[in-house]
Write a protein that holds these residues in place. Structure first.
Motif, PDB file in Angstrom:
ATOM      1  N   TRP A 190       0.838  -1.213   0.000  1.00 30.40           N
ATOM      2  CA  TRP A 190       0.000   0.000   0.000  1.00 30.40           C
ATOM      3  C   TRP A 190       0.868   1.256   0.000  1.00 30.40           C
ATOM      4  CZ3 TRP A 190      -4.186   2.881  -0.558  1.00 30.40           C
ATOM      5  CH2 TRP A 190      -4.432   3.977   0.267  1.00 30.40           C
TER       6      TRP A 190
ATOM      7  N   LEU B 260       1.727   3.990  -3.179  1.00 32.21           N
ATOM      8  CA  LEU B 260       1.526   5.437  -3.069  1.00 32.21           C
ATOM      9  C   LEU B 260       2.822   6.197  -3.347  1.00 32.21           C
ATOM     10  CD1 LEU B 260      -0.736   5.500   0.122  1.00 32.21           C
ATOM     11  CD2 LEU B 260      -1.454   5.929  -2.221  1.00 32.21           C
TER      12      LEU B 260
ATOM     13  N   ILE C 236       1.807   9.841  -4.443  1.00 28.95           N
ATOM     14  CA  ILE C 236       0.496  10.212  -3.887  1.00 28.95           C
ATOM     15  C   ILE C 236       0.576  10.133  -2.365  1.00 28.95           C
ATOM     16  CG2 ILE C 236      -1.943   9.511  -3.720  1.00 28.95           C
ATOM     17  CD1 ILE C 236      -1.622   8.178  -6.487  1.00 28.95           C
TER      18      ILE C 236
ATOM     19  N   PRO D 124      -1.025   9.403   1.299  1.00 32.87           N
ATOM     20  CA  PRO D 124      -2.131   8.537   1.738  1.00 32.87           C
ATOM     21  C   PRO D 124      -3.418   9.330   1.996  1.00 32.87           C
ATOM     22  CG  PRO D 124      -0.136   8.079   3.004  1.00 32.87           C
ATOM     23  CD  PRO D 124       0.161   9.267   2.159  1.00 32.87           C
TER      24      PRO D 124
ATOM     25  N   TYR E 215      -5.130  10.106  -1.281  1.00 33.36           N
ATOM     26  CA  TYR E 215      -5.768   8.921  -1.870  1.00 33.36           C
ATOM     27  C   TYR E 215      -7.086   8.612  -1.155  1.00 33.36           C
ATOM     28  CZ  TYR E 215      -6.290   4.415  -4.159  1.00 33.36           C
ATOM     29  OH  TYR E 215      -6.774   3.387  -4.926  1.00 33.36           O
TER      30      TYR E 215
END
Length: 291
Positions: free
Chosen positions: A223, A227, A232, A234, A237
């Motif tokens: 995960w 990202l 990106i 968290p 997102y």
């Protein structure tokens, strides 16, 4: 103005300040926010026209905690009625005592924190008492705070519920996948999303390294790596994922005012960059099972 920007503005208007860690240690990183930081959070919320606070009777041991809160703030509060609430007089007294905590601030929505009471033989009578007090304008809406959709088939046809507050995040989309999101929307019910960061687990790299979460280590490594590779954050997102649906309110848990600033200033992520991370393991997605 671009559609993404309009959607972002709309989303921010639905933000509600989660206050569980204002009065106690809460969340996976068990933080209790100090009073100065709380003042900064509420000032920043006001500057961004966020005037709703989510709390619960169980959080508020200090009866003066919200004494000096700006009168523009409105509250959602969770309660846990017991069998004594079949008496209207008792029910009214309990709510009057609880509402003193909010001084002159309005309690807009009252949520049942434990819906099991509605499944018992006195459930209908207790609910009717709450409806009487709603008509007397003690509060505007009655709702349920749920952890899963298990009893909604029984409760929704039987009780005139205004609001369902439920977990929703990139791992836990049960409100969607069970079809209840569409059913509730079609019936004109409000849906409030909480646990959008899964109590910090989805946004804080330190948290998933705790002993209990080691079983899902591979997922969390993937995960955060995903990202990082896509550049990106968290928070960006998780909030962009909410844009897909039309939740009436979104409870945001925060640890400090900078945290709230990041949330308000989040960047929308292109849908094409998003993936399906949903997990069905309740030992991970239901915080009641964490130990």
């Amino acid at each position: 103005m671009k559609k993404d920007s309009l959607n972002k503005i709309k989303l921010i208007k639905h933000f509600v300040i989660g206050s569980a860690n204002f009065t106690q240690k809460y969340g996976t990183d068990t933080i209790k926010i100090n009073n100065n930081e709380i003042k900064k959070i509420l000032e920043l919320a006001k500057k961004n026209s966020i005037y709703k606070i989510d709390t619960a009777e169980g959080y508020l041991k200090d009866k003066n905690f919200f004494k000096n809160v700006d009168k523009k703030f409105k509250f959602t509060s969770k309660i846990i009625p017991d069998s004594k609430w079949i008496s209207l007089e008792y029910c009214q007294k309990k709510l009057e005592d609880h509402f003193k905590v909010f001084k002159n601030n309005k309690v807009e929505t009252l949520l049942l924190h434990n819906i099991q009471i509605l499944l018992k033989k006195n459930g209908t009578k207790i609910f009717k008492n709450l409806e009487v007090l709603k008509k007397k304008k003690y509060f505007k809406k009655i709702g349920l705070s749920i952890y899963d959709t298990k009893y909604l088939n029984f409760i929704i046809p039987k009780f005139n519920i205004d609001v369902i507050q439920c977990p929703y995040n990139v791992l836990d989309k049960r409100i969607i996948t069970t079809g209840w999101y569409d059913k509730l929307k079609n019936q004109g019910k409000e849906i409030h999303a909480r646990s959008i960061f899964l109590q910090g687990l989805l946004v804080n790299k330190l948290v998933y390294k705790k002993k209990y979460f080691r079983k899902w280590n591979n997922f969390f490594v993937n995960w955060f790596q995903f990202l990082e590779n896509k550049n990106i954050s968290p928070i960006d997102y998780c909030l962009s994922d909410l844009l897909i649906y039309d939740f009436d309110q979104i409870i945001v848990g925060i640890n400090n005012s900078n945290n709230l600033k990041q949330i308000i200033n989040f960047k929308t992520i292109d849908k094409n960059k998003m993936m399906n991370f949903k997990i069905n393991d309740t030992k991970l997605i239901d915080p009641r099972k964490w130990n």
